[in-house]
Design a protein around this motif. Structure first.
Motif, PDB file in Angstrom:
ATOM      1  N   LYS A   1       0.514  -1.261   0.115  1.00  0.00           N
ATOM      2  CA  LYS A   1       0.164   0.183   0.217  1.00  0.00           C
ATOM      3  C   LYS A   1       0.945   1.175  -0.051  1.00  0.00           C
ATOM      4  O   LYS A   1       0.085   1.848  -0.789  1.00  0.00           O
ATOM      5  CB  LYS A   1      -1.353   0.057   1.438  1.00  0.00           C
TER       6      LYS A   1
ATOM      7  N   LEU B   1       2.263   1.402  -3.738  1.00  0.00           N
ATOM      8  CA  LEU B   1       0.998   2.023  -4.711  1.00  0.00           C
ATOM      9  C   LEU B   1       0.784   3.527  -3.899  1.00  0.00           C
ATOM     10  O   LEU B   1       0.514   4.562  -4.922  1.00  0.00           O
ATOM     11  CB  LEU B   1      -0.442   1.095  -4.288  1.00  0.00           C
TER      12      LEU B   1
ATOM     13  N   MET C   1      -5.833  -7.075  -7.816  1.00  0.00           N
ATOM     14  CA  MET C   1      -5.900  -5.832  -7.212  1.00  0.00           C
ATOM     15  C   MET C   1      -6.042  -4.845  -6.271  1.00  0.00           C
ATOM     16  O   MET C   1      -5.658  -4.416  -5.535  1.00  0.00           O
ATOM     17  CB  MET C   1      -5.992  -4.271  -8.136  1.00  0.00           C
ATOM     18  N   LEU C   2      -7.037  -5.878  -6.274  1.00  0.00           N
ATOM     19  CA  LEU C   2      -8.143  -5.543  -3.983  1.00  0.00           C
ATOM     20  C   LEU C   2      -7.473  -5.711  -3.667  1.00  0.00           C
ATOM     21  O   LEU C   2      -6.898  -5.067  -2.667  1.00  0.00           O
ATOM     22  CB  LEU C   2      -9.616  -6.439  -4.488  1.00  0.00           C
TER      23      LEU C   2
ATOM     24  N   MET D   1      -4.140  -3.398  -3.352  1.00  0.00           N
ATOM     25  CA  MET D   1      -4.834  -2.307  -2.494  1.00  0.00           C
ATOM     26  C   MET D   1      -5.527  -2.318  -0.898  1.00  0.00           C
ATOM     27  O   MET D   1      -5.791  -1.582  -0.763  1.00  0.00           O
ATOM     28  CB  MET D   1      -6.001  -1.453  -3.652  1.00  0.00           C
ATOM     29  N   GLY D   2      -5.354  -4.174  -0.728  1.00  0.00           N
ATOM     30  CA  GLY D   2      -6.037  -3.701   0.648  1.00  0.00           C
ATOM     31  C   GLY D   2      -7.413  -3.760   0.304  1.00  0.00           C
ATOM     32  O   GLY D   2      -7.368  -3.765   2.021  1.00  0.00           O
ATOM     33  N   LEU D   3      -7.501  -4.492  -0.306  1.00  0.00           N
ATOM     34  CA  LEU D   3      -9.422  -4.555   0.096  1.00  0.00           C
ATOM     35  C   LEU D   3      -9.392  -6.074   0.049  1.00  0.00           C
ATOM     36  O   LEU D   3     -11.238  -6.542  -0.234  1.00  0.00           O
ATOM     37  CB  LEU D   3     -10.382  -3.803  -1.235  1.00  0.00           C
TER      38      LEU D   3
END
Lengths: 646, 379
Positions: B246, B249, B336-337, B340-342
């Motif tokens: 993160k 990014l 991508m999730l 991005m930490g999702l």
């Protein structure tokens, strides 16, 4: 299977609907992804940028070079030497144990060092591990040549403290050592420098008292580090300031002579310049090699030092508090003269003892001295004379005179464990023992026994003050970075010059009259003649029964029960320049043991190199010459002669 | 429809097929792969031979595979679907016994010079078989429970095998991919609603049981969930990788730090920087502009696939196209999730960009199927 056209059409429409729905859902997720990207990369960018910089940039301190310590002529006492060491980076080494094993074939790595390195490696710290320290150039070259076989191993160079005149200055300058937890606990806001690995600070002596001057200011470099903390490149560098160089008032060669002259006795001696208070030499014997402490002293070496009954670690010249014995008699005399209870010609009859308050106090000469005046009382060190005048003037006046002369007062020089000594008076005894001062206390104090305690430094200051008539204060720091520390002209002693002269005359006779206790330790050279006073202080009580049997001579007593030998003196008598005081613990008679040492100290301070034999009485020159040959002295560069090295 | 029903005259043959290739898709795929080459060159510290060069070779090989698969008529692949599925199941079983383990849990078989990951293959063959199943099935039976249980079994068989490896990421992709084909084939909403409700109930049960007598998971498993939900709670342990990702990014900002200037990847703060976390390096070095552009490229791929699928009157062709597009979508979306930490770190590569041979070749072969469906669509 075959389908009707209607079915086919309907199913295709359904696929289209569902496909579009699917596409819509995907697009929604893509929108979430895009929004999240926007949020992180635009709204929170600054936050994350900071975190990234935090990750990457590390501030490393550059330890400053510690200030040098030189003698008054610029000869090095404490310096810095380049020190090669070999470090291993766990990250690059792979198998640390393997690499260490290979390296122990090249370098002498002790099993303890090996164990320590392995232990540090297991801690997984990103910092390099020091495998071997204080290597010589050959060893480092061996490692460098074999670098391909030793992954992660690299030689490093740093500065470490060295004391070229090792034992001569151990007690004065002290030594440095690694920062301990208790060192850190003492400070409110410790310099971050103290937390850098292998950093050393002053532990005792000038090194610790002048720490802030010597340390300097750390520089720093901003470096980029990778995820395991290894430095990738330097981003910026700010040089620090090296510590300030200190020049001591001590003359390294005189100090060397003094230390050698005390030899293996348990003794201490101080030489002061009476004109300005400069400490020319301040020695304590036996001594030790401070370099051992810098390198990390082994238990066995440390035990040898602590178990020695001559206490090499004790700094006797300022820390030792001894009964001054007869060297105190000048104080009693000056107190009585100042108070007007006697004059220089007042005479007292000495029958060999003195009875007061139902007790009998003895003179050292059992037969007595007969009628004595001040000069004879000092010359022959008659105890009864001082008992008598002390009782006339009282302890408080004596204590006041003592303090004026620098006894019972802390002399603030940057050395460790300086004692206040003890200059007792009535008030003190009441507070300390809740008891009244009694006559016997005064009698004992009058000849420097009883409660009175002084350090060799205090005795030297006392002698310097008597010699100069000025309240000289001792000074150890000559200059810092070649800027001289200011010397204020010493104020007058507030004692009548006439009385001081009378006392000085008595001291002159001690050394120069044939009846004087210090006659054998006289200086023959008319221009350099010495005035002094001997002292022998008891470390045990002599009971009446023992006195009846006959006092056992020192030679027949065990070492630690023998008397302390003391002597104070100054020279030249006509124009005093140097004052010296020497205490030889359990040395026996002050005049016989300490007197010659004071004479040698003063002669050495007054001459360039070894004292000339012509200054000694003709009958003693052969003996002195032999002694000179036996002394192991350093050459001009501070090296010991080849033959003396083990 | 059998191949006899195709109006063969309207389907291009021979060299004419080249004209009917979905060229925009080829351009898009090449563009995405090129982003990958650039990033692989960057994370290798400016060295081509480490990752970028093998990846380029593989992509060229992949293009060849794609054209080869694409020029073969789609009905040939449909008839092969059952065989392909059976083969990948056999390989999945074989890999349990003969496979080598690496990079966590993915298993592969060495077939001469080729290192084959059967789980990659299974993603495509599963979609193929399901599409063929629904092509065969009477449309009216689509939502009948018996005929729903069959595709569920078809999905679960490889999923369970992959889960046993254990490779959670691939198992999820298999389930999602299969479910999408079922959904597009027209299986009733009720089934999907029921599954969603069941999953929701299970998650609620797991979370609400925490700290009670009937706690469903072990304590450490709950801690992992905590770490996932709030990586900063354990910045040096399990959350370390995701926190660093993160940071990389986010620190890219609008325009990024510049090519080869990403400190997070260059200084090794990023884990798996050439495989699963390669997107973070892109985002760090080219910022929002670069990351968002890649997202648009992926979206355009989806758009072209979906448009190709809904224009295709052939049921197998459109279902296969949608299934593969969905699998592709799940690839990049989960990746991508994740960075991005999702989503939890499950080990899904960024398609066509992450370094890796098996997934690249299988993916290109899958796009070959889409091309074949496109070229041989009924007109």
């Amino acid at each position: 299977m075959r389908r009707s056209a209607k079915d086919t059409d309907e199913s295709a429409k359904k696929v289209t609907r569902r496909g579009l729905f699917l596409g819509g859902s995907m697009f929604a997720v893509v929108a979430v992804l895009g929004a999240r990207m926007r949020h992180m990369q635009i709204d929170q960018a600054d936050e994350f940028r900071l975190l990234a910089e935090d990750n990457r940039i590390s501030i490393r301190l550059i330890p400053p070079a510690r200030g040098l310590i030189n003698d008054r002529n610029g000869k090095p006492i404490a310096g810095n030497e380049q020190n090669y060491r070999v470090v291993i980076s766990r990250d690059d080494a792979g198998n640390v144990e393997d690499v260490l094993n290979r390296m122990s074939g090249l370098l002498p790595i002790s099993p303890e060092d090996f164990e320590r390195a392995m232990k540090e490696a297991r801690r997984r710290s990103p910092l390099p591990i020091i495998v071997a320290d204080r290597l010589n150039w050959q060893d480092v070259s061996k490692v460098a040549i074999n670098a391909p076989a030793l992954p992660g191993v690299s030689p490093e160079v740093g500065l470490s403290r060295i004391y070229p005149r090792d034992t001569d200055f151990a007690h004065v300058v002290g030594y440095v050592g690694p920062v301990s937890d208790s060192d850190l606990a003492k400070l409110d806001e410790p310099d971050p420098l103290l937390q850098t690995p292998k950093f050393q600070i002053g532990k005792i002596g000038v090194e610790t008292w002048m720490e802030s001057t010597l340390r300097g200011k750390a520089g720093n470099r901003r470096v980029e580090v990778n995820s395991v903390g290894r430095i990738m490149r330097e981003l910026g560098r700010q040089e620090g300031d090296a510590g300030a160089d200190i020049r001591l008032t001590i003359d390294a060669d005189v100090q060397n002579y003094a230390q050698a002259r005390l030899g293996e006795e348990s003794a201490a001696g101080v030489i002061i310049d009476v004109t300005n208070g400069d400490i020319i030499a301040i020695s304590s014997a036996p001594s030790f090699d401070p370099n051992m402490f810098v390198r990390g002293i082994s238990y066995s070496d440390y035990n040898i030092l602590t178990e020695n009954d001559h206490r090499p670690l004790a700094n006797k010249s300022v820390q030792g508090a001894y009964p001054p014995g007869s060297t105190f008699k000048m104080v009693t005399a000056l107190a009585a003269l100042e108070a007007g209870v006697i004059n220089a010609n007042t005479s007292v009859n000495c029958p060999g003892h003195y009875e007061v308050g139902g007790r009998k106090f003895h003179c050292w000469k059992r037969a007595g001295h007969g009628r004595v005046t001040l000069e004879r009382a000092l010359t022959e060190s008659c105890d009864v004379y001082f008992y008598d005048i002390a009782l006339k003037v009282g302890i408080d006046a004596i204590a006041e005179a003592g303090r004026k002369l620098g006894l019972g007062v802390r002399h603030d020089i940057p050395m460790s464990a300086i004692t206040d000594g003890l200059m007792p008076d009535k008030q003190w005894k009441l507070e300390r023992y809740k008891k009244d001062w009694v006559i016997g206390d005064t009698v004992n104090a009058s000849i420097g026994q009883g409660f009175v305690l002084t350090s060799p430094l205090q005795l030297a200051v006392m002698t310097a003050r008597i010699a100069s008539g000025k309240a000289v204060t001792p000074r150890l720091i000559h200059s810092i970075n070649d800027i001289a520390t200011p010397v204020e002209a010493a104020p007058d002693l507030a004692m009548s010059a006439q009385f001081l002269k009378a006392v000085r005359e008595g001291m002159y006779s001690v050394s120069n009259s044939q009846r004087g206790t210090g006659y054998s330790a006289r200086i023959d050279d008319k221009a350099l003649r010495m005035a002094g006073k001997s002292g022998t202080s008891q470390v045990r009580n002599i009971s009446a029964a023992e006195r009846a049997r006959g006092v056992i001579s020192n030679a027949n007593l065990p070492w630690d029960r023998r008397d302390h030998a003391l002597f104070v003196g100054f020279a030249p008598y006509d124009a005093p320049r140097y004052a010296a005081a020497v205490v030889v613990e359990h040395g026996g008679g002050g005049s016989a043991v300490a007197g010659p040492i004071v004479r040698d100290f003063l002669l050495r301070a007054m001459s360039d190199g070894l004292p000339p034999l012509s200054a000694y009485p003709a009958s003693q020159r052969n003996r002195i010459e032999t002694m000179h040959k036996k002394l192991i002295l350093r050459d001009a560069e501070g090296h010991l002669p080849e033959s003396s090295r083990a | 429809m059998s191949f006899l029903e195709y109006r063969l005259k309207t389907v291009p043959t021979g060299a004419a097929k080249i004209l009917h290739v979905n060229w925009p898709l080829v351009v898009l795929l090449t563009a995405i792969a090129s982003v990958g080459f650039l990033m692989l060159y960057s994370v290798a510290g400016g060295r081509l031979e480490v990752w970028a060069e093998p990846q380029i070779k593989r992509f060229i090989l992949g293009l060849g595979v794609m054209f080869f698969v694409g020029f073969v008529p789609i009905w040939f692949w449909r008839n092969l679907a059952g065989l392909a599925y059976g083969l990948s199941i056999m390989l999945l079983v074989a890999v349990e016994f003969f496979g080598s383990v690496g990079m966590g849990a993915q298993r592969w078989i060495e077939l001469g010079p080729i290192r084959l990951q059967p789980s990659e293959l299974a993603k495509i063959t599963l979609v193929m078989l399901l599409a063929a199943y629904y092509d065969w099935l009477d449309i009216r039976k689509t939502s009948r429970p018996v005929w729903v249980m069959i595709p569920v079994a078809i999905i679960l068989l490889p999923t369970v095998l992959v889960l046993g490896q254990p490779d959670l990421g691939t198992a999820l992709l298999l389930m999602f991919g299969g479910a999408v084909v079922m959904f597009c084939a027209g299986v009733s909403w009720y089934y999907f609603g029921a599954v969603a409700a069941l999953l929701g109930g299970a998650i609620t049960a797991v979370i609400s049981s925490r700290g009670t007598d009937w706690q469903l998971l072990k304590d450490y498993q709950y801690r992992r969930i905590d770490t996932f939900l709030d990586p900063s709670s354990d910045p040096l342990g399990a959350g370390y990788h995701i926190s660093q990702a993160k940071i990389a990014l986010g620190s890219g900002g609008w325009a990024g730090r510049g090519f080869m200037q990403g400190t997070q990847s260059r200084l090794n703060f990023l884990p798996e920087k050439h495989t699963d976390f390669i997107f973070t390096t892109l985002a760090e070095e080219f910022g929002f502009v670069g990351a968002f552009s890649l997202l648009i490229l992926y979206t355009l791929v989806l758009a072209f696939c979906i448009s190709s699928a809904i224009q295709n009157k052939d049921r197998f062709a459109s279902l296969v196209t949608l299934g593969i597009a969905a699998t592709f979508f799940f690839y990049f979306a989960i990746n991508m999730l994740m960075v991005m930490g999702l989503a939890p770190v499950v080990g899904v590569p960024l398609p066509l960009v992450s370094y890796g041979g098996s997934s690249m070749l299988v993916l290109m072969a899958a796009f070959g199927l889409i091309q074949s469906a496109h070229i041989h669509r009924p007109r």
